[in-house]
Design a protein around this motif. Structure first.
Motif, PDB file in Angstrom:
ATOM      1  N   UNK A  67       0.841  -1.190   0.000  1.00 19.21           N
ATOM      2  CA  UNK A  67       0.000   0.000   0.000  1.00 19.21           C
ATOM      3  C   UNK A  67       0.877   1.241   0.000  1.00 19.21           C
ATOM      4  N   UNK A  68       0.682   2.105  -0.983  1.00 16.58           N
ATOM      5  CA  UNK A  68       1.451   3.342  -1.101  1.00 16.58           C
ATOM      6  C   UNK A  68       0.948   4.373  -0.089  1.00 16.58           C
ATOM      7  N   UNK A  69       1.842   5.247   0.323  1.00 13.94           N
ATOM      8  CA  UNK A  69       1.458   6.399   1.139  1.00 13.94           C
ATOM      9  C   UNK A  69       0.779   7.390   0.205  1.00 13.94           C
ATOM     10  N   UNK A  70      -0.369   7.881   0.593  1.00 21.47           N
ATOM     11  CA  UNK A  70      -1.160   8.778  -0.244  1.00 21.47           C
ATOM     12  C   UNK A  70      -0.832  10.232   0.073  1.00 21.47           C
ATOM     13  N   UNK A  71      -0.252  10.924  -0.893  1.00 25.70           N
ATOM     14  CA  UNK A  71       0.110  12.323  -0.704  1.00 25.70           C
ATOM     15  C   UNK A  71      -1.079  13.221  -0.403  1.00 25.70           C
ATOM     16  N   UNK A  72      -2.277  12.818  -0.832  1.00 21.76           N
ATOM     17  CA  UNK A  72      -3.476  13.616  -0.539  1.00 21.76           C
ATOM     18  C   UNK A  72      -3.851  13.550   0.940  1.00 21.76           C
ATOM     19  N   UNK A  73      -3.277  12.617   1.663  1.00 22.21           N
ATOM     20  CA  UNK A  73      -3.565  12.481   3.087  1.00 22.21           C
ATOM     21  C   UNK A  73      -2.473  13.098   3.962  1.00 22.21           C
ATOM     22  N   UNK A  74      -1.434  13.658   3.358  1.00 31.58           N
ATOM     23  CA  UNK A  74      -0.318  14.249   4.090  1.00 31.58           C
ATOM     24  C   UNK A  74      -0.447  15.766   4.131  1.00 31.58           C
ATOM     25  N   UNK A  75       0.255  16.355   5.078  1.00 31.63           N
ATOM     26  CA  UNK A  75       0.399  17.802   5.130  1.00 31.63           C
ATOM     27  C   UNK A  75       1.874  18.108   5.356  1.00 31.63           C
ATOM     28  N   UNK A  76       2.281  19.330   5.055  1.00 30.15           N
ATOM     29  CA  UNK A  76       3.671  19.717   5.273  1.00 30.15           C
ATOM     30  C   UNK A  76       4.008  19.821   6.753  1.00 30.15           C
ATOM     31  N   UNK A  77       2.997  19.812   7.610  1.00 31.25           N
ATOM     32  CA  UNK A  77       3.221  19.871   9.046  1.00 31.25           C
ATOM     33  C   UNK A  77       3.262  18.474   9.680  1.00 31.25           C
ATOM     34  N   UNK A  78       3.048  17.459   8.897  1.00 31.12           N
ATOM     35  CA  UNK A  78       3.006  16.087   9.385  1.00 31.12           C
ATOM     36  C   UNK A  78       4.366  15.665   9.936  1.00 31.12           C
ATOM     37  N   UNK A  80       5.691  12.688  10.253  1.00 30.11           N
ATOM     38  CA  UNK A  80       6.371  11.706   9.403  1.00 30.11           C
ATOM     39  C   UNK A  80       7.065  12.409   8.237  1.00 30.11           C
ATOM     40  N   UNK A  81       6.455  13.450   7.695  1.00 29.42           N
ATOM     41  CA  UNK A  81       7.052  14.205   6.591  1.00 29.42           C
ATOM     42  C   UNK A  81       8.313  14.913   7.072  1.00 29.42           C
ATOM     43  N   UNK A 117      10.607  22.336  -6.301  1.00 32.40           N
ATOM     44  CA  UNK A 117      10.056  22.144  -4.956  1.00 32.40           C
ATOM     45  C   UNK A 117       9.360  20.785  -4.865  1.00 32.40           C
ATOM     46  N   UNK A 118       9.272  20.266  -3.656  1.00 37.33           N
ATOM     47  CA  UNK A 118       8.590  18.991  -3.427  1.00 37.33           C
ATOM     48  C   UNK A 118       7.081  19.183  -3.395  1.00 37.33           C
ATOM     49  N   UNK A 119       6.382  18.239  -3.972  1.00 37.11           N
ATOM     50  CA  UNK A 119       4.925  18.189  -3.861  1.00 37.11           C
ATOM     51  C   UNK A 119       4.566  17.124  -2.835  1.00 37.11           C
ATOM     52  N   UNK A 120       3.324  17.101  -2.380  1.00 40.05           N
ATOM     53  CA  UNK A 120       2.911  16.071  -1.421  1.00 40.05           C
ATOM     54  C   UNK A 120       2.983  14.687  -2.057  1.00 40.05           C
ATOM     55  N   UNK A 121       2.665  14.588  -3.345  1.00 38.52           N
ATOM     56  CA  UNK A 121       2.789  13.315  -4.031  1.00 38.52           C
ATOM     57  C   UNK A 121       4.234  12.837  -4.103  1.00 38.52           C
ATOM     58  N   UNK A 122       5.158  13.767  -4.354  1.00 39.22           N
ATOM     59  CA  UNK A 122       6.572  13.415  -4.386  1.00 39.22           C
ATOM     60  C   UNK A 122       7.080  12.971  -3.030  1.00 39.22           C
ATOM     61  N   UNK A 123       6.637  13.646  -1.985  1.00 38.30           N
ATOM     62  CA  UNK A 123       7.018  13.263  -0.621  1.00 38.30           C
ATOM     63  C   UNK A 123       6.466  11.881  -0.300  1.00 38.30           C
ATOM     64  N   UNK A 124       5.209  11.647  -0.664  1.00 36.49           N
ATOM     65  CA  UNK A 124       4.597  10.338  -0.408  1.00 36.49           C
ATOM     66  C   UNK A 124       5.368   9.230  -1.114  1.00 36.49           C
ATOM     67  N   UNK A 125       5.828   9.487  -2.344  1.00 37.56           N
ATOM     68  CA  UNK A 125       6.619   8.473  -3.057  1.00 37.56           C
ATOM     69  C   UNK A 125       7.896   8.140  -2.294  1.00 37.56           C
ATOM     70  N   UNK A 126       8.512   9.140  -1.704  1.00 39.68           N
ATOM     71  CA  UNK A 126       9.739   8.899  -0.938  1.00 39.68           C
ATOM     72  C   UNK A 126       9.470   8.109   0.334  1.00 39.68           C
ATOM     73  N   UNK A 127       8.256   8.212   0.821  1.00 33.40           N
ATOM     74  CA  UNK A 127       7.916   7.491   2.064  1.00 33.40           C
ATOM     75  C   UNK A 127       7.684   6.037   1.773  1.00 33.40           C
TER      76      UNK A 127
END
Length: 127
Positions: A67-78, A80-81, A117-127
């Motif tokens: 299961x992939x981490x979903x960037x739509x469920x992340x925030x820059x304040x998270x 884990x991020x 710059x990083x997007x939430x989707x890009x960050x999620x891919x790294x996770x």
């Protein structure tokens, strides 16, 4: 990893835990292939499995999903991020978000602008 799926516990918790269901239906001595897929993108999962059943039935039987981490469920304040992204990169991502910047701007196949710059989707891919 002994072949079990890594599953995100929660978006505010950066710990990953092993899911024992990963090997259900497989012999211990069997090999497997894994793929990463967003839970909300069942269409992509079905497309991959349809292609594999047609082109490589043996592989289709051995494939396991992570299961992939979903960037739509992340925030820059998270939390884990912030544990995997540098403070500088987070600042650039916040600034880009405030000004509504896109990472890639193109017109008729020509690249007009690229912003790294990083997007939430890009960050999620790294996770």
């Amino acid at each position: 990893v002994d072949g079990e799926v890594l599953r995100k516990k929660g978006l505010d918790d950066s710990a990953l835990e092993l899911d024992p269901s990963f090997w259900e239906g497989a012999e211990e001595s069997e090999w497997c292939a894994v793929y990463i897929n967003l839970a909300r993108r069942q269409d992509r999962r079905e497309q991959l499995l349809d292609k594999l059943h047609f082109t490589s039935p043996r592989l289709a039987k051995q494939i396991r999903r992570i299961d992939a981490v979903d960037g739509q469920q992340l925030t820059l304040r998270n939390r884990a991020v912030s544990q995997i992204v540098s403070d500088d990169a987070l600042d650039r991502a916040r600034h880009a978000r405030r000004r509504g910047a896109y990472t890639i701007v193109h017109n008729e196949g020509r690249l007009l602008h690229f912003d790294n710059h990083l997007t939430m989707g890009g960050i999620a891919c790294a996770m």
